[in-house]
Scaffold this active site. Structure first.
Site, PDB file in Angstrom:
ATOM      1  N   ARG A  36       0.815  -1.214   0.000  1.00 31.12           N
ATOM      2  CA  ARG A  36       0.000   0.000   0.000  1.00 31.12           C
ATOM      3  C   ARG A  36       0.843   1.256   0.000  1.00 31.12           C
ATOM      4  NH1 ARG A  36      -4.906  -2.422   2.553  1.00 31.12           N
ATOM      5  NH2 ARG A  36      -6.405  -0.754   2.691  1.00 31.12           N
ATOM      6  N   ARG A  94     -17.792  -4.242   9.847  1.00 29.35           N
ATOM      7  CA  ARG A  94     -16.500  -3.725  10.310  1.00 29.35           C
ATOM      8  C   ARG A  94     -16.650  -2.349  10.958  1.00 29.35           C
ATOM      9  NH1 ARG A  94     -12.492  -4.705   5.260  1.00 29.35           N
ATOM     10  NH2 ARG A  94     -11.811  -2.636   5.901  1.00 29.35           N
TER      11      ARG A  94
END
Ligand code: AP5
Ligand code: MG
Length: 215
Positions: A88, A161
């Site tokens: 990332r 989440r």
């Protein structure tokens, strides 16, 4: 075959990684899943990562690079891995090149999943998963075949989440655009990138990825 799925939050990386695990016997390595497991288990890593994840920011490079290095040494990864959510940052991409090289492996393909930012918030807000086996679902796009029963394991509890709310999704998107998107250029220079239309339905995206890997 070793591949990376690259795309913003909600692009469908986890969904497609799971399909590739099943169809091509690849080992799915998802840093997001590993970090969530560490948070749930209350490990030292989980304590370090939890707050950062809830703010939608990136966990320090060294922590996730370590996670991936450990997993690449585990049994089974020799069959090939599909990386979901890693790398990332540029530092992570360079570390991955080094980790593969040290193990006599290589990264074969980077699949970039192109999606509109506006669609992502809807996708993420509708997402839920089986609490028992983790199979992912969506309120509109992928409901369990029998209401409230997991297709995969028969579980009847589902979870959402904590970072799947609009404010946090916005900061996750910002992290993607500033820190992760530059990796498309990095991998394009290496000649590894294939871009797929992540806006198509799940089955169509899977077919397009299949063609990108075989073509
Ligand atoms: P992570 O868990 O990787 O989250 P993310 O990148 O924000 O991506 P998501 O998991 O939200 O989306 P996805 O692309 O997997 O989409 P999905 O398939 O679920 O990371 C979470 C956090 O951990 C980060 O914010 C960071 O803090 C930390 N972290 C993780 N890795 C890190 C790293 N390497 N470095 C530093 N920090 C790190 O699909 C979304 C929904 O849409 C689902 O409901 C699905 O059913 C549905 N859907 C999927 N495909 C389609 C389609 N084609 N059409 C319609 N609906 C679809
Ligand atoms: Mg995911």
């Amino acid at each position: 075959m070793n591949l990376v799925l690259l795309g913003p939050p909600g692009a469908g990386k986890g969904t497609q990684a799971k399909l590739l695990e099943d169809s091509r016997s690849l080992v799915k390595l998802s840093t997001g899943d590993m970090l969530r497991a560490a948070v749930a288990a209350g490990t030292e890593l989980g304590r370090k990562a939890g707050d950062i994840m809830e703010r939608g920011q990136l966990v320090p490079d060294a922590l996730v690079i370590n996670l991936i290095a450990e997993r690449l040494d585990e049994d089974g990864s020799g069959r090939g891995v599909v990386l979901d959510g890693f790398p990332r940052t540029l530092a992570q991409a360079e570390a991955l090149d080094r980790l593969f090289k040290e193990r006599g492996k290589r990264l074969d393909r980077v699949i970039v999943m192109a999606v509109d930012d506006e669609a992502l918030v809807e996708r993420i807000a509708g997402r839920f998963a089986c609490a028992k086996c983790g199979e992912g679902y969506h309120d509109a796009h992928k409901r369990p075949l029998r209401p409230q029963v997991c297709d995969r394991c028969g579980g009847t509890e589902f979870v959402r989440r904590p970072d799947d709310n609009e404010a946090v999704v916005r900061s996750r998107l910002k992290a993607y655009h500033t820190q992760t998107k530059p990796l498309i250029d990095y991998y394009t220079r290496q000649g590894r990138v294939k871009t797929v239309d992540g806006m198509a339905d799940i089955g169509t995206v899977a077919k397009e990825i299949g063609r990108a890997l075989d073509g």
